[in-house]
Design an enzyme around this catalytic site. Structure first.
Site, PDB file in Angstrom:
ATOM      1  N   ASN A 147       0.789  -1.231   0.000  1.00 41.53           N
ATOM      2  CA  ASN A 147       0.000   0.000   0.000  1.00 41.53           C
ATOM      3  C   ASN A 147       0.824   1.284   0.000  1.00 41.53           C
ATOM      4  O   ASN A 147       0.410   2.270  -0.593  1.00 41.53           O
ATOM      5  CB  ASN A 147      -0.949   0.011   1.199  1.00 41.53           C
ATOM      6  CG  ASN A 147      -2.051   1.018   1.037  1.00 41.53           C
ATOM      7  OD1 ASN A 147      -2.797   0.971   0.067  1.00 41.53           O
ATOM      8  ND2 ASN A 147      -2.155   1.967   1.964  1.00 41.53           N
ATOM      9  N   ASP A 200      -3.718   9.265   5.350  1.00 37.59           N
ATOM     10  CA  ASP A 200      -3.234   8.445   4.232  1.00 37.59           C
ATOM     11  C   ASP A 200      -1.749   8.730   4.017  1.00 37.59           C
ATOM     12  O   ASP A 200      -0.929   8.458   4.877  1.00 37.59           O
ATOM     13  CB  ASP A 200      -4.092   8.758   2.998  1.00 37.59           C
ATOM     14  CG  ASP A 200      -4.033   7.681   1.934  1.00 37.59           C
ATOM     15  OD1 ASP A 200      -2.980   7.041   1.779  1.00 37.59           O
ATOM     16  OD2 ASP A 200      -5.036   7.488   1.215  1.00 37.59           O
TER      17      ASP A 200
END
Length: 323
Positions: free
Chosen positions: A120, A225
């Site tokens: 990710n 994020d």
């Protein structure tokens, strides 16, 4: 939050190659990284399985398609024209000039035995190790919790990647303190920006603690994020589902300022430009909000923040060009 600073900042968007009067739009932009030597911004479009490079001088965007899975990460390699990229749950060296998937050279596979996991996010440290994390199986915006791991990968032990932290749910932003004594880290599902003590020589982390919980600032439905650091040691964090970038003073454990964007899926950030004072912000879009957010998926730049970035380390792999 303090609102008396940075009130004259400017937000703009990178233009489309085909129509300079319109912004370039992507499905899910991520992992921006600035190459100061070539004045180029690299980033990925996860769901389109594309790696892009923006030539800062010409404004043109070039694209390389990878045909067999999500591409979540792109990073520079020290002294090499090749790039480090992730496809699904594996790391590859990639040669931009070689056509198609033949450009990829497998470096390491992660999360074996978890076939639906994905890499990710990742960043290199001062010693050239690559810190890279995974997330569990995902359906829509929902990720199976506690299936991911944060790893460190280095050239002499690449066949045996080292698990630094597990379990995690959505391993995300990483930034290293300017003196390399701390690593800042985000497991998005926690809604926190955290810190660890960092031994850069041994590549070990310890002493986990919370710097900021974004729910304390009213972002109850947002998750932190991508993240970067500036020349003052302050953190800049994209808020997915929050439509904002937070400027954070980690020593005071407080948000200095929140930069609002006209899209909700704010995914990642990095400093760039000739003076390293432009903050590039990747974003994503989805069908449910396409009409309400026509600029979703654009690549934004925030200027005149009064802050600037620092050169970021690259992955060290001494024989990258011949591997």
């Amino acid at each position: 939050m303090e609102t008396s600073v940075n009130q004259y900042y400017k937000i703009s968007m990178v233009s489309s190659n085909e129509n300079p009067n319109q912004p370039a739009l992507f499905l899910h932009g991520e992992s921006p990284v600035w190459d100061a030597e070539t004045q180029t911004l690299y980033f990925v479009d996860v769901h389109a399985q594309n790696i892009h490079k923006l030539n800062y001088i010409t404004g043109k965007i070039s694209t390389k398609h990878i045909g067999y899975g999500q591409v979540n990460v792109v990073s520079l390699i020290s002294g090499s024209k090749r790039l480090l990229v992730s496809v699904r749950a594996a790391l590859y060296l990639m040669d931009w000039e070689v056509a198609g998937d033949a450009s990829l050279r497998l470096l390491a596979s992660l999360d074996e035995g978890e076939p639906d996991n994905m890499i990710n996010d990742g960043k290199a440290d001062v010693e050239g190790r690559f810190w890279v994390g995974t997330k569990g199986p995902q359906i829509g915006d929902e990720v199976t919790p506690d299936h991911g791991t944060l790893y460190s990968v280095q050239q002499d032990t690449r066949a045996h990647v080292r698990a630094a932290l597990r379990p995690v749910s959505v391993s995300n932003g990483i930034a290293f303190a300017l003196n390399n004594s701390l690593v800042y880290y985000i497991d998005s599902s926690t809604q926190k920006i955290e810190a660890f003590d960092f031994d850069s020589q041994k590549g070990e982390i310890s002493g986990r603690r919370t710097i900021i919980d974004v729910t304390s600032y009213g972002y109850d439905n947002a998750i932190p994020d991508g993240m970067t650091i500036d020349s003052k040691g302050h953190l800049w964090v994209a808020l997915m589902f929050g439509g904002a970038v937070l400027h954070i003073d980690p020593d005071k454990r407080e948000v200095v300022y929140g930069y609002k964007l006209p899209v909700s899926r704010t995914t990642s950030v990095c400093w760039g430009g000739p003076d390293m004072d432009e903050l590039f912000v990747t974003t994503g879009r989805d069908s449910a909000t396409a009409i309400a957010e026509p600029l979703a998926g654009a690549l934004f730049t925030i200027r005149s923040t009064g802050s600037r970035g620092v050169p970021t380390p690259a992955f060290r792999f001494d024989n990258a060009d011949s591997y």
